[in-house]
Design an enzyme around this catalytic site. Sequence first.
Site, mmCIF file in Angstrom:
data_model
loop_
_atom_site.group_PDB
_atom_site.id
_atom_site.type_symbol
_atom_site.label_atom_id
_atom_site.label_comp_id
_atom_site.label_asym_id
_atom_site.label_seq_id
_atom_site.Cartn_x
_atom_site.Cartn_y
_atom_site.Cartn_z
ATOM 1 N N ASP A 231 11.198 -34.930 11.744
ATOM 2 C CA ASP A 231 10.174 -34.781 12.785
ATOM 3 C C ASP A 231 9.603 -36.133 13.211
ATOM 4 O O ASP A 231 9.271 -36.331 14.377
ATOM 5 C CB ASP A 231 9.043 -33.881 12.244
ATOM 6 C CG ASP A 231 8.048 -33.459 13.324
ATOM 7 O OD1 ASP A 231 8.496 -33.156 14.445
ATOM 8 O OD2 ASP A 231 6.835 -33.417 13.039
ATOM 9 N N HIS B 80 10.246 -41.469 15.757
ATOM 10 C CA HIS B 80 9.090 -42.319 16.080
ATOM 11 C C HIS B 80 8.997 -43.567 15.193
ATOM 12 O O HIS B 80 8.852 -44.680 15.678
ATOM 13 C CB HIS B 80 7.781 -41.540 15.941
ATOM 14 C CG HIS B 80 7.716 -40.284 16.763
ATOM 15 N ND1 HIS B 80 8.216 -40.197 18.033
ATOM 16 C CD2 HIS B 80 7.188 -39.060 16.497
ATOM 17 C CE1 HIS B 80 8.006 -38.973 18.515
ATOM 18 N NE2 HIS B 80 7.392 -38.266 17.593
ATOM 19 N N LYS C 241 12.734 -34.353 21.796
ATOM 20 C CA LYS C 241 13.163 -34.250 20.416
ATOM 21 C C LYS C 241 12.750 -32.901 19.832
ATOM 22 O O LYS C 241 11.813 -32.302 20.373
ATOM 23 C CB LYS C 241 12.604 -35.401 19.588
ATOM 24 C CG LYS C 241 11.069 -35.421 19.556
ATOM 25 C CD LYS C 241 10.546 -36.358 18.535
ATOM 26 C CE LYS C 241 10.455 -35.729 17.186
ATOM 27 N NZ LYS C 241 9.289 -34.832 17.002
ATOM 28 N N LYS D 170 1.426 -35.089 7.166
ATOM 29 C CA LYS D 170 0.472 -34.130 7.726
ATOM 30 C C LYS D 170 -0.659 -33.962 6.703
ATOM 31 O O LYS D 170 -0.460 -34.202 5.509
ATOM 32 C CB LYS D 170 1.140 -32.770 7.922
ATOM 33 C CG LYS D 170 2.333 -32.790 8.882
ATOM 34 C CD LYS D 170 1.920 -32.416 10.280
ATOM 35 C CE LYS D 170 3.110 -32.316 11.213
ATOM 36 N NZ LYS D 170 2.761 -32.633 12.603
ATOM 37 N N ASP E 94 10.972 -40.452 23.492
ATOM 38 C CA ASP E 94 10.266 -40.662 22.232
ATOM 39 C C ASP E 94 8.887 -41.126 22.664
ATOM 40 O O ASP E 94 8.722 -42.279 23.083
ATOM 41 C CB ASP E 94 10.953 -41.722 21.372
ATOM 42 C CG ASP E 94 10.300 -41.811 20.003
ATOM 43 O OD1 ASP E 94 9.055 -41.923 19.957
ATOM 44 O OD2 ASP E 94 11.001 -41.754 18.991
ATOM 45 N N HIS E 95 7.908 -40.217 22.608
ATOM 46 C CA HIS E 95 6.654 -40.547 23.278
ATOM 47 C C HIS E 95 5.928 -41.724 22.639
ATOM 48 O O HIS E 95 5.064 -42.330 23.255
ATOM 49 C CB HIS E 95 5.747 -39.314 23.415
ATOM 50 C CG HIS E 95 5.081 -38.873 22.159
ATOM 51 N ND1 HIS E 95 5.714 -38.144 21.189
ATOM 52 C CD2 HIS E 95 3.806 -39.063 21.708
ATOM 53 C CE1 HIS E 95 4.856 -37.900 20.204
ATOM 54 N NE2 HIS E 95 3.700 -38.448 20.486
ATOM 55 N N ARG F 199 11.016 -17.550 30.938
ATOM 56 C CA ARG F 199 11.511 -16.176 31.049
ATOM 57 C C ARG F 199 10.449 -15.208 31.562
ATOM 58 O O ARG F 199 10.754 -14.140 32.047
ATOM 59 C CB ARG F 199 11.977 -15.693 29.665
ATOM 60 C CG ARG F 199 13.459 -15.933 29.456
ATOM 61 C CD ARG F 199 13.923 -15.240 28.229
ATOM 62 N NE ARG F 199 13.054 -15.559 27.095
ATOM 63 C CZ ARG F 199 13.323 -15.243 25.841
ATOM 64 N NH1 ARG F 199 14.420 -14.592 25.557
ATOM 65 N NH2 ARG F 199 12.521 -15.559 24.856
ATOM 66 N N GLU G 42 -1.413 -37.929 10.064
ATOM 67 C CA GLU G 42 -2.088 -36.906 10.873
ATOM 68 C C GLU G 42 -3.039 -36.117 9.988
ATOM 69 O O GLU G 42 -2.764 -35.917 8.808
ATOM 70 C CB GLU G 42 -1.061 -35.950 11.471
ATOM 71 C CG GLU G 42 -0.093 -36.634 12.405
ATOM 72 C CD GLU G 42 0.830 -35.625 13.040
ATOM 73 O OE1 GLU G 42 0.473 -35.110 14.104
ATOM 74 O OE2 GLU G 42 1.886 -35.326 12.470
HETATM 75 C C1 BG6 Z 1 5.634 -35.023 17.496
HETATM 76 C C2 BG6 Z 1 5.836 -34.246 16.215
HETATM 77 O O1 BG6 Z 1 6.823 -35.644 17.893
HETATM 78 O O2 BG6 Z 1 4.635 -36.008 17.288
HETATM 79 C C3 BG6 Z 1 4.540 -33.605 15.759
HETATM 80 O O3 BG6 Z 1 6.808 -33.233 16.415
HETATM 81 C C4 BG6 Z 1 3.450 -34.652 15.671
HETATM 82 O O4 BG6 Z 1 4.703 -32.965 14.491
HETATM 83 C C5 BG6 Z 1 3.367 -35.477 16.947
HETATM 84 O O5 BG6 Z 1 2.225 -33.980 15.441
HETATM 85 C C6 BG6 Z 1 2.404 -36.642 16.792
HETATM 86 O O6 BG6 Z 1 2.194 -37.273 18.028
HETATM 87 P P1 BG6 Z 1 0.840 -38.047 18.342
HETATM 88 O O7 BG6 Z 1 1.079 -38.703 19.663
HETATM 89 O O8 BG6 Z 1 -0.251 -37.028 18.362
HETATM 90 O O9 BG6 Z 1 0.645 -39.023 17.207
#
Ligand code: BG6
Length: 486
Positions: free
Chosen positions: A232, A237, A145, A337, A174-175, A47, A213
């Site tokens: 999340d 994942h 996502k 987390k 989904d990375h 935007r 994390e």
């Molecule tokens: C994301 C979550 O999909 O994956 C985040 O929304 C998370 O909360 C992240 O921190 C973690 O990804 P990676 O690749 O850093 O482990």
Amino acid sequence: MAHPRTLDLVIFGGTGDLAMRKLLPALYHLHCDALLPAEARIVGVARDGLDDDGYRSFARTHAERFIGKDFKPAEWAGFAERLVYAQVDALQADSFASLAERLNGRPDGQRVFYLSTAPSLFTTITGHLHGAGLVAADSRVVLEKPLGHDLASSRQINDEVGRYFAEDQIYRIDHYLGKEPVQNLLALRFGNALFEPLWRREWVRDVQITVAEQVGVEGRGEFYDRVGAMRDMVQNHLLQLLCIVAMEPPASIAPDAVRDEKLKILRALRPFGLADVATRTVRGQYKAGASGGQPVPGYLEENGIPGDSRTETFVALKAEINTWRWAGVPFFLRTGKRMQEKVAEIVINFRSVPHSIFGVPATPQHANRMVIRMQPEETVDLHLLAKQPGDVMQLHPVRLDLDFAEAFRTRRLEAYERLLMDVMRGNLTLFVRRDEQEAAWRWVEPIMAGWQAADDRPKPYTAGTWGPAGSSALLSRDGLSWHEEI
Ligand code: BG6
């Protein structure tokens, strides 16, 4: 698969956090490695009132630190020529006219729309794209996502997006599936005869999937509080990782061959009843503690978090898969987390030898183990016992590196690089199909409902630890412990 001659990758949320942190750095690396089609453009959409030059300098300021040591001004200058900007208010249909103007200059090109926005905008954006005549039979849409909040809302989004894009035009990202060790797990499992006979209940004692994390909710408090760790991380994942470990050998690496097998696993997950929720899940919320030697606030003190929030920042659970291959093998999933370390790993714990001839106790500590690590380093190790050199027969644990980083001295593609390449090539194997996603929601929903029915608070855990005590207890009831405790 050949690249199309011209390609416009249109990023909605083009000035957003994901674009700066992951997408532009990934595209920059692909550009440097000459992996982007020569004519590919990246169209940032947001935007903000920017022009192309304004977007280029915004991108440079924000993406440079995420590119890190690989940032080279000369390479960036070449990359920046690919960047253009379109100011669009996603809520206004007529605002898409300026986007159409920018894209229609290249009528023979292919369009990929990357929706890196709030999911509530997905249906509006796809509707307006269609209305502006921008969706062709070969267009693709990438959905980040979270896709919905629960089964009903994800269905609604999928229905709406499905009105304008066929399922094979939809790339649900989904990375975690783009991470190199996850694909290496596929290669090891299905490229070798060695593991398949052992990959079953007779030889696998338990499987542990951890994504821990160190960070807290990092400026995303408001978003995170509506989501929590289950939505999340677990729904997507962790369950996708579980599928890759547990699925039957697919007939080929073709998208639907793989996705059919993953779907069977999601459907075979043993459902949780209320009693199971109490005994086989642990949810936690971090309180003030320390991370990396620095004091950090608790979740309830973070910006944007209501003081009485019950959102979980930690989940551990014991899943089971109702198939002949896996019956009775616990799959422990854990994510949180503000944990002690940043670790993402899959651990396959094999059973001990039936009888030890060396006097080594047949305990889990000495059993074989495969560790697929995605964080902090990307590695795959097989833990074995070998003879220690010397004049006595003494066994010693050794790690066999199955990742062969030395053997392949090429740069590894980061997850988003790999997945963006796949989108451009039209390869859906590492993307989540609608039915998979819905099966995952169907499985997690009763767990979340059980938590709500219990009407209690998540268990507090100190920031910088491995989560609530109940997490270790979940395994010790089966005489087991988490990998880092072994
Ligand atoms: C994301 C979550 O999909 O994956 C985040 O929304 C998370 O909360 C992240 O921190 C973690 O990804 P990676 O690749 O850093 O482990």
